[in-house]
Write a protein that holds these residues in place. Structure first.
Motif, short mmCIF file in Angstrom:
data_model
loop_
_atom_site.label_atom_id
_atom_site.label_comp_id
_atom_site.label_asym_id
_atom_site.label_seq_id
_atom_site.Cartn_x
_atom_site.Cartn_y
_atom_site.Cartn_z
N ARG A 94 -11.44 30.86 5.31
CA ARG A 94 -10.43 31.64 6.03
C ARG A 94 -9.27 31.92 5.09
O ARG A 94 -8.77 31.02 4.42
N ASN A 95 -8.84 33.19 5.06
CA ASN A 95 -7.73 33.60 4.21
C ASN A 95 -7.98 33.18 2.76
O ASN A 95 -7.19 32.46 2.14
N ILE A 96 -9.11 33.63 2.23
CA ILE A 96 -9.47 33.31 0.85
C ILE A 96 -9.49 34.57 0.01
O ILE A 96 -9.66 35.68 0.52
N ASP A 97 -9.33 34.41 -1.29
CA ASP A 97 -9.38 35.52 -2.24
C ASP A 97 -10.62 35.36 -3.10
O ASP A 97 -10.72 34.43 -3.91
N LEU A 98 -11.59 36.25 -2.90
CA LEU A 98 -12.83 36.23 -3.68
C LEU A 98 -12.90 37.41 -4.64
O LEU A 98 -13.99 37.80 -5.07
N SER A 99 -11.74 37.99 -4.97
CA SER A 99 -11.72 39.14 -5.88
C SER A 99 -12.37 38.77 -7.20
O SER A 99 -12.04 37.74 -7.81
N GLY A 100 -13.31 39.60 -7.66
CA GLY A 100 -13.96 39.37 -8.94
C GLY A 100 -15.00 38.27 -8.93
O GLY A 100 -15.55 37.92 -9.98
N ALA A 101 -15.31 37.71 -7.75
CA ALA A 101 -16.29 36.63 -7.69
C ALA A 101 -17.70 37.16 -7.94
O ALA A 101 -18.02 38.31 -7.63
N SER A 102 -18.53 36.33 -8.52
CA SER A 102 -19.93 36.66 -8.76
C SER A 102 -20.79 35.62 -8.08
O SER A 102 -20.65 34.42 -8.35
N ILE A 103 -21.66 36.08 -7.18
CA ILE A 103 -22.53 35.17 -6.43
C ILE A 103 -23.97 35.53 -6.77
O ILE A 103 -24.43 36.64 -6.49
N VAL A 104 -24.68 34.62 -7.41
CA VAL A 104 -26.03 34.90 -7.91
C VAL A 104 -27.01 33.90 -7.31
O VAL A 104 -26.72 32.71 -7.19
N SER A 105 -28.17 34.41 -6.91
CA SER A 105 -29.24 33.56 -6.35
C SER A 105 -28.75 32.75 -5.16
O SER A 105 -28.89 31.53 -5.08
N ALA A 106 -28.12 33.46 -4.22
CA ALA A 106 -27.56 32.80 -3.04
C ALA A 106 -28.45 33.02 -1.82
O ALA A 106 -29.15 34.03 -1.71
N ASP A 107 -28.43 32.07 -0.92
CA ASP A 107 -29.08 32.22 0.38
C ASP A 107 -28.00 32.60 1.39
O ASP A 107 -27.18 31.76 1.78
N LEU A 108 -27.94 33.89 1.76
CA LEU A 108 -26.97 34.35 2.74
C LEU A 108 -27.70 34.65 4.04
O LEU A 108 -28.11 35.78 4.30
N LEU A 109 -27.89 33.63 4.84
CA LEU A 109 -28.62 33.74 6.10
C LEU A 109 -27.66 33.41 7.24
O LEU A 109 -26.97 32.38 7.20
N ASP A 110 -27.61 34.29 8.25
CA ASP A 110 -26.71 34.08 9.39
C ASP A 110 -25.26 33.93 8.92
O ASP A 110 -24.55 33.01 9.34
N VAL A 111 -24.84 34.82 8.05
CA VAL A 111 -23.49 34.78 7.48
C VAL A 111 -22.64 35.88 8.11
O VAL A 111 -23.10 37.01 8.26
N THR A 112 -21.42 35.54 8.48
CA THR A 112 -20.49 36.52 9.03
C THR A 112 -19.30 36.65 8.09
O THR A 112 -18.71 35.65 7.69
N VAL A 113 -18.96 37.89 7.73
CA VAL A 113 -17.86 38.16 6.82
C VAL A 113 -16.94 39.20 7.44
O VAL A 113 -17.41 40.24 7.90
N THR A 114 -15.66 38.94 7.47
CA THR A 114 -14.67 39.94 7.86
C THR A 114 -13.58 39.94 6.80
O THR A 114 -13.28 38.89 6.22
N GLY A 115 -13.01 41.11 6.54
CA GLY A 115 -11.94 41.15 5.57
C GLY A 115 -11.83 42.50 4.90
O GLY A 115 -12.45 43.48 5.32
N ASP A 116 -11.03 42.56 3.85
CA ASP A 116 -10.82 43.77 3.08
C ASP A 116 -11.94 43.88 2.05
O ASP A 116 -12.01 43.07 1.12
N LEU A 117 -12.84 44.84 2.24
CA LEU A 117 -14.01 44.98 1.38
C LEU A 117 -13.88 46.20 0.49
O LEU A 117 -13.76 47.32 0.98
N ARG A 118 -13.92 45.98 -0.82
CA ARG A 118 -13.89 47.08 -1.78
C ARG A 118 -14.80 46.72 -2.95
O ARG A 118 -14.72 45.61 -3.49
N ASP A 119 -15.67 47.66 -3.33
CA ASP A 119 -16.58 47.43 -4.45
C ASP A 119 -17.38 46.14 -4.27
O ASP A 119 -17.44 45.29 -5.15
N VAL A 120 -18.01 46.01 -3.10
CA VAL A 120 -18.85 44.85 -2.82
C VAL A 120 -20.30 45.25 -3.03
O VAL A 120 -20.84 46.08 -2.29
N VAL A 121 -20.91 44.68 -4.05
CA VAL A 121 -22.27 45.06 -4.43
C VAL A 121 -23.22 43.93 -4.02
O VAL A 121 -23.07 42.78 -4.45
N VAL A 122 -24.19 44.26 -3.17
CA VAL A 122 -25.19 43.30 -2.72
C VAL A 122 -26.56 43.81 -3.16
O VAL A 122 -26.96 44.92 -2.79
N ASN A 123 -27.25 43.01 -3.96
CA ASN A 123 -28.56 43.41 -4.49
C ASN A 123 -28.51 44.82 -5.08
O ASN A 123 -29.33 45.68 -4.79
#
Length: 249
Positions: A27-56
């Motif tokens: 909650r209220n986190i900054d993930l700007s510039g984060a890189s997430i590789v080989s992740a299991d994103l199952l039943d995940v909910t995300v809300t927030g300011d989304l810009r340049d979010v690349v998934v697969n």
């Protein structure tokens, strides 16, 4: 570390490898510039300011924006690009908030002070929108160093700033806070009514006194922030009013 709690921690540049974050809450986190590789994103909910979010290898933001606009055709009007658009969007949001306030009036007044799932109450939401208008129009555009009303409510994680109120204990009535809202909305309306396309990219610099918003912003950015705050917080308010209208068993 199971169930550990991290609050106010700076993990900039941290490296997580073979870490189990299942069931974690962010909650209220900054993930700007984060890189997430080989992740299991199952039943995940995300809300927030989304810009340049690349998934697969797909930028998903345009897809999300298109779907949100499909669900609510009025959403695009709340994110205008020219002066006439700002006028139309502001009027639209005023009408929609009138509908939401009418819905709120049907509840017991004490319910409007209640938090749903840790979010702001309906009254606190109105107070925050007072703050947003005063910050981005009163201060950001009109150059007022301290446009604050005592009921103004900054975002929860805001640092203490000179002269900026943040009383979370006071519980004004709906009518009291709506009177303040009406005053601040009139200030915003006055700016938007006189707005021209040429003025949108004029820059204004806030007083250098350690109070948000800092620095220089265009009129466009200031007004866009206010309209976005009005749109999103109304959406949250409608969601929470639906919960309050449903008796718990």
């Amino acid at each position: 570390m199971f169930g550990a709690r991290f609050h106010g921690v700076d993990l900039t540049g941290a490296d997580f490898y073979h870490v189990d974050l299942s069931g974690a809450r962010f909650r209220n986190i900054d993930l700007s510039g984060a890189s997430i590789v080989s992740a299991d994103l199952l039943d995940v909910t995300v809300t927030g300011d989304l810009r340049d979010v690349v998934v697969n290898e797909v930028d998903v933001v345009p897809l999300i924006e298109a779907e949100l606009n499909r669900r609510d055709p009025d959403r695009a009007a709340a994110h205008p690009t020219d002066a006439d658009g700002f006028r139309a969007g502001w009027e639209l949001l005023a009408r929609r908030w009138e509908e939401t306030v009418a819905r709120a009036r049907a509840l017991d007044p004490t319910q409007l002070q209640e938090s749903v799932d840790g979010e702001w109450s309906f009254i606190e939401t109105q107070r925050h929108l007072v703050y947003a208008s005063q910050a981005w129009v009163g201060r950001g555009i009109l150059g007022e160093a301290a446009p604050w009303h005592p009921l103004s409510l900054p975002w929860d994680q805001a640092p203490d700033m000179p002269g900026v109120p943040r009383d979370r204990e006071v519980q004004p009535s709906l009518e009291e806070v709506l009177a303040v809202r009406e005053h601040t909305r009139a200030t915003v309306s006055g700016v938007i009514e006189r707005l021209t396309d040429e003025q949108l990219d004029v820059e204004h610099t806030a007083p250098d006194d350690g109070v948000w918003p800092y620095g220089t912003h265009t009129v466009r950015d200031c007004l866009a922030t206010v309209l976005d705050e009005e749109y999103e917080h109304r959406r949250f308010a409608e969601r929470d009013l639906a919960r309050l209208e449903t008796p718990t068993t």
